[in-house]
Every structure is written in C-alpha cells, then in structure tokens.
Design a protein around this motif. Structure first.
Motif, mmCIF file in Angstrom:
data_model
loop_
_atom_site.group_PDB
_atom_site.id
_atom_site.type_symbol
_atom_site.label_atom_id
_atom_site.label_comp_id
_atom_site.label_asym_id
_atom_site.label_seq_id
_atom_site.Cartn_x
_atom_site.Cartn_y
_atom_site.Cartn_z
ATOM 1 N N UNK A 22 0.342 -0.779 0.086
ATOM 2 C CA UNK A 22 -0.306 0.297 -0.168
ATOM 3 C C UNK A 22 1.126 0.842 0.447
ATOM 4 N N UNK A 23 0.994 2.301 -0.900
ATOM 5 C CA UNK A 23 1.581 3.112 -1.228
ATOM 6 C C UNK A 23 1.103 4.620 0.200
ATOM 7 N N UNK A 24 0.267 4.175 0.423
ATOM 8 C CA UNK A 24 0.269 5.228 1.961
ATOM 9 C C UNK A 24 1.014 4.812 2.568
ATOM 10 N N UNK A 25 0.333 3.645 3.284
ATOM 11 C CA UNK A 25 0.449 2.813 4.493
ATOM 12 C C UNK A 25 1.679 1.866 4.649
ATOM 13 N N UNK A 26 2.120 1.772 3.682
ATOM 14 C CA UNK A 26 2.824 0.411 3.406
ATOM 15 C C UNK A 26 3.007 -1.173 3.740
ATOM 16 N N UNK A 27 1.553 -1.585 4.491
ATOM 17 C CA UNK A 27 1.323 -2.299 4.644
ATOM 18 C C UNK A 27 1.328 -3.261 3.706
ATOM 19 N N UNK A 28 1.730 -4.223 3.336
ATOM 20 C CA UNK A 28 2.420 -5.528 2.550
ATOM 21 C C UNK A 28 0.902 -5.678 1.814
ATOM 22 N N UNK A 29 0.447 -6.127 1.043
ATOM 23 C CA UNK A 29 -0.662 -6.421 0.632
ATOM 24 C C UNK A 29 -0.968 -7.786 -0.431
ATOM 25 N N UNK A 93 -7.872 -6.463 -1.683
ATOM 26 C CA UNK A 93 -6.538 -7.301 -2.542
ATOM 27 C C UNK A 93 -6.236 -8.972 -2.320
ATOM 28 N N UNK A 94 -6.704 -9.350 -1.328
ATOM 29 C CA UNK A 94 -6.479 -10.705 -1.364
ATOM 30 C C UNK A 94 -8.398 -11.543 -1.908
ATOM 31 N N UNK A 95 -7.846 -12.436 -2.758
ATOM 32 C CA UNK A 95 -8.883 -13.818 -3.376
ATOM 33 C C UNK A 95 -9.941 -13.935 -2.476
ATOM 34 N N UNK A 96 -9.383 -13.877 -0.741
ATOM 35 C CA UNK A 96 -10.786 -14.107 -0.317
ATOM 36 C C UNK A 96 -11.566 -12.859 0.278
ATOM 37 N N UNK A 97 -11.094 -11.944 -0.184
ATOM 38 C CA UNK A 97 -11.730 -10.635 0.538
ATOM 39 C C UNK A 97 -11.230 -9.599 1.508
ATOM 40 N N UNK A 98 -9.911 -10.395 1.848
ATOM 41 C CA UNK A 98 -9.367 -9.120 2.925
ATOM 42 C C UNK A 98 -8.778 -8.358 2.192
ATOM 43 N N UNK A 99 -8.148 -7.149 2.811
ATOM 44 C CA UNK A 99 -7.341 -6.251 2.592
ATOM 45 C C UNK A 99 -5.730 -6.522 2.127
ATOM 46 N N UNK A 100 -5.769 -7.350 2.906
ATOM 47 C CA UNK A 100 -4.463 -7.991 2.811
ATOM 48 C C UNK A 100 -4.114 -9.834 2.573
ATOM 49 N N UNK A 108 0.611 -17.952 19.671
ATOM 50 C CA UNK A 108 1.252 -19.718 20.163
ATOM 51 C C UNK A 108 0.664 -20.624 18.892
ATOM 52 N N UNK A 109 1.384 -20.655 18.131
ATOM 53 C CA UNK A 109 1.996 -21.477 16.993
ATOM 54 C C UNK A 109 1.170 -21.880 16.078
ATOM 55 N N UNK A 110 -0.452 -21.666 16.162
ATOM 56 C CA UNK A 110 -1.012 -21.483 15.645
ATOM 57 C C UNK A 110 -1.774 -19.839 15.055
ATOM 58 N N UNK A 111 -2.462 -21.147 13.537
ATOM 59 C CA UNK A 111 -2.584 -19.531 12.628
ATOM 60 C C UNK A 111 -4.180 -18.812 13.850
ATOM 61 N N UNK A 112 -4.065 -17.446 13.526
ATOM 62 C CA UNK A 112 -4.817 -16.646 13.696
ATOM 63 C C UNK A 112 -5.509 -15.673 13.152
ATOM 64 N N UNK A 113 -6.662 -15.537 12.442
ATOM 65 C CA UNK A 113 -7.322 -14.418 11.376
ATOM 66 C C UNK A 113 -7.494 -13.247 12.347
ATOM 67 N N UNK A 114 -6.211 -12.365 11.550
ATOM 68 C CA UNK A 114 -6.799 -10.951 12.570
ATOM 69 C C UNK A 114 -6.306 -9.817 12.058
ATOM 70 N N UNK A 115 -7.701 -10.086 11.065
ATOM 71 C CA UNK A 115 -8.351 -8.736 10.202
ATOM 72 C C UNK A 115 -9.746 -9.291 9.206
ATOM 73 N N UNK A 116 -10.151 -7.602 9.190
ATOM 74 C CA UNK A 116 -11.770 -8.346 8.956
ATOM 75 C C UNK A 116 -11.597 -8.536 7.822
ATOM 76 N N UNK A 117 -12.563 -9.841 7.267
ATOM 77 C CA UNK A 117 -13.099 -9.786 5.765
ATOM 78 C C UNK A 117 -13.804 -8.706 5.202
ATOM 79 N N UNK A 118 -13.470 -7.855 4.025
ATOM 80 C CA UNK A 118 -13.807 -6.838 3.311
ATOM 81 C C UNK A 118 -15.482 -7.001 2.640
#
Length: 131
Positions: A22-29, A93-100, A108-118
């Motif tokens: 993202x050009x503004x926030x520098x978040x990797x999309x 940006x994501x084909x699963x409907x997330x921004x990134x 703790x060793x597990x994958x956790x969704x940490x964003x809101x699906x758009x």
C-alpha cells in the motif's frame, strides 16, 4: 556498476516475485509473480498486471473483482530479481476478501485470523476463479 534497464527475467524461469505494498500505509498487500510481459504492461498502463501460475496467463489485478491496483511507484531489488509495487488498492487485495493476503498471524504456534474480511469472495468471483 552499470545501470540496469529493469528486472532480470532471464533468471528463475522468467517469473519474478512481485510484492504489492500500500503506497500510503506501507502495509504489504500481497505477493504474486510477474513475467516480462506482465511487467511491461504494468509499466505502460500504471495498473498492476501479474502472471498467474495456476492459469498460465496474464492476470490483470481486478479483472473479475474490480479490485484494481493503481501503481504509484515500482522498485527493483539489488539483484534485479524481485519487484516491489507501491499501489493504491481499490477494494480487497486478497481473493479471500481481505485488504491484505497476510490476514493470518501465528499466535502460540497456531494461525489466527487477525483482520476483518471486507467482502465475501462468493459475491466477487465465479466458482472457477482463484488468485
């Protein structure tokens, strides 16, 4: 050291990793791949174009979803084998409907969704579509 004219597509089977940030926030999309044709079209049009390894063809970001990436700047790394795009992301940006595409975090060793699906991807893509 001589100036390079662009990425070195003679390596890595002609496909180079391309990071969209993202050009503004520098978040990797997202991370995708570009071949020489995708890179040239991106430079020419100012819209992100990638090479889909699963479809074996150019993938114009947003061609189905409308979630385009307007390219603000292009960087090539020191080895000329990785491309960084600073983009203005329209929609998810994501084909699963997330921004990134990086919406899961290891906690703790597990994958956790940490964003809101758009957007629900079923509302965006047909059944055959993928990133």
């Amino acid at each position: 050291m001589s100036d390079m004219t662009g990425p070195d597509f003679s390596r890595n089977g002609g496909l180079l990793p391309a990071v969209a940030q993202d050009a503004s926030t520098r978040e990797v999309l997202m991370l995708a791949y570009m071949n020489e044709e995708a890179y040239a079209e991106t430079v020419r049009t100012g819209r992100a174009v990638y090479y889909s390894r699963s479809r074996q063809r150019l993938w114009r970001k947003g061609e189905e979803s409308g979630h385009q990436q307007q390219v603000q700047a292009i960087f090539v790394d020191c080895d000329a084998d990785t491309i960084l795009l600073l983009v203005e992301q329209v929609g998810a940006a994501c084909h699963e409907g997330y921004k990134s595409c990086f919406f899961r975090q290891v906690v703790d060793g597990a994958l956790v969704v940490t964003a809101t699906q758009l957007k629900d991807p079923r509302e965006i893509y047909n059944q055959e579509s993928s990133s």
